[in-house]
Write a protein that holds these residues in place. Structure first.
Motif, PDB file in Angstrom:
ATOM      1  N   SER A   1      -9.616  -9.263  -5.658  1.00 25.59           N
ATOM      2  CA  SER A   1     -10.942  -9.312  -5.055  1.00 25.59           C
ATOM      3  C   SER A   1      -9.862 -10.517  -4.263  1.00 25.59           C
ATOM      4  CB  SER A   1     -11.796  -8.883  -5.607  1.00 25.59           C
ATOM      5  OG  SER A   1     -11.976  -8.213  -6.798  1.00 25.59           O
TER       6      SER A   1
ATOM      7  N   ASP B   1     -14.748  -3.227  -1.980  1.00 27.20           N
ATOM      8  CA  ASP B   1     -13.990  -3.907  -3.164  1.00 27.20           C
ATOM      9  C   ASP B   1     -14.187  -3.134  -4.455  1.00 27.20           C
ATOM     10  OD1 ASP B   1     -12.809  -4.879  -5.479  1.00 27.20           O
ATOM     11  OD2 ASP B   1     -13.928  -7.276  -5.161  1.00 27.20           O
ATOM     12  N   GLU B   2     -13.729  -1.685  -4.677  1.00 28.40           N
ATOM     13  CA  GLU B   2     -14.084  -0.725  -5.582  1.00 28.40           C
ATOM     14  C   GLU B   2     -15.450  -0.289  -5.573  1.00 28.40           C
ATOM     15  OE1 GLU B   2     -12.369  -1.666  -9.851  1.00 28.40           O
ATOM     16  OE2 GLU B   2     -12.034  -3.530  -9.174  1.00 28.40           O
TER      17      GLU B   2
HETATM   18 MG   LIG Z   1     -11.960  -7.548  -8.273  1.00 27.31          MG
END
Ligand SMILES: [Mg+2]
Ligand SMILES: Nc1ncnc2c1ncn2[C@@H]1O[C@H](COP(=O)(O)OP(=O)(O)OP(=O)(O)O)[C@@H](O)[C@H]1O
Length: 260
Positions: free
Chosen positions: A50, A156-157
């Motif tokens: 991240s 991000d996911e």
């Molecule tokens: Mg992360």
């Protein structure tokens, strides 16, 4: 890959390091991502995925090294980029359509409606976010990101909280929109199978360094049941699960899932 509206940005990290206080999270990272490329970033929890996305988005600055977009240093908020997170982060007091239109002139109304149709929410434009399912909320978030016609989509996911079937539907949707629009995509995921399904390249970050960078040459669209795909995913997963030693201390194996 076909590109109708853009070429996507070229990203280049040269010896990029990022520290928080005295702790270095990313160490002299080198990465070159071609315009329109789809790159997946995998790695254990806390390895710096991240942080890398935040650097590319211009939300953080490198402590050392240079991070370029189209050969220009990323300076301040990256206006070419849009980011999607695990939660949709829709404003609960605005309708789905008004969330997508947020910050845009009303002249964009037709574009927003068309995007909501493309993500399968044509019937839900006037609904409140609270009345949508998790998958529908992420579709709305995808429309909100794409209405700005970004040259770079940072993920991000975004599918981390969805069930397996909804995830697969989202894979098709994201892949189709990427092929149609030609933006560069950077996907952080804990799911190695997802990474191999979607990406041109899978990059493994281990303790802030690139430990693996593999090109995925399988034809698209890729099927979860394809043995060649599963074999690649399994190999990357094995590499990911290898015990690593940082400063002589074995790291805990955590945060890795796969649908393989
Ligand atoms: Mg992360
Ligand atoms: N703003 C910050 N201040 C201090 N430390 C930070 C900050 N942001 C991230 N870190 C630290 O940097 C390291 C990497 O964090 P990052 O969020 O990039 O990991 P990640 O790979 O995305 O993990 P996960 O898979 O759990 O999301 C962590 O140890 C985290 O605590």
């Amino acid at each position: 890959m076909t590109s109708s509206s853009s070429q996507g940005v070229h990203l280049r990290a040269q010896a990029v390091s990022k520290s928080f206080d005295q702790r270095e999270v990313l160490h002299a990272l080198n990465l070159d991502i071609a315009p329109g490329e789809f790159v997946a970033i995998v790695g254990r929890s806390g390895c710096g995925k991240s942080t890398l996305l935040r650097l590319v988005a211009g939300l953080e600055q490198p402590s050392q090294g240079q991070l370029d977009q189209d050969l220009q240093p990323i300076d301040g908020l990256n206006t070419q980029a849009r980011i999607m997170f695990q939660e949709a982060r829709l404003l609960p007091w605005r309708t789905v359509l008004d969330n997508v239109l947020l910050g845009l002139p009303s002249s964009q109304h037709a574009v927003a409606v068309q995007l909501l149709e493309q993500v399968g929410l044509a019937e839900r434009t006037q609904d409140w976010p609270a009345h949508l399912s998790g998958g529908q909320r992420q579709r709305a978030a995808l429309a909100r990101a794409l209405v700005h016609q970004p040259q770079l989509l940072l993920l991000d996911e975004p599918l981390g909280a969805l069930d397996a079937l909804t995830r697969m539907e989202m894979h098709h949707l994201i892949e189709g929109l990427w092929q149609q629009r030609g933006f560069t995509a950077l996907l952080v995921t804990h799911d190695v199978q997802e990474a191999v399904t979607l990406a041109d390249r899978v990059v493994l970050i281990e303790a802030g360094r690139i430990a693996w960078d593999e090109r995925i040459n399988l034809p698209r669209p890729r099927s979860h049941g394809d043995p060649a795909l599963s074999a690649i995913a399994q190999r990357i997963l094995q590499r990911l699960l290898q015990p690593q030693k940082i400063h002589g201390v074995a790291q805990v194996r955590e945060g890795i899932v796969t649908t393989a």
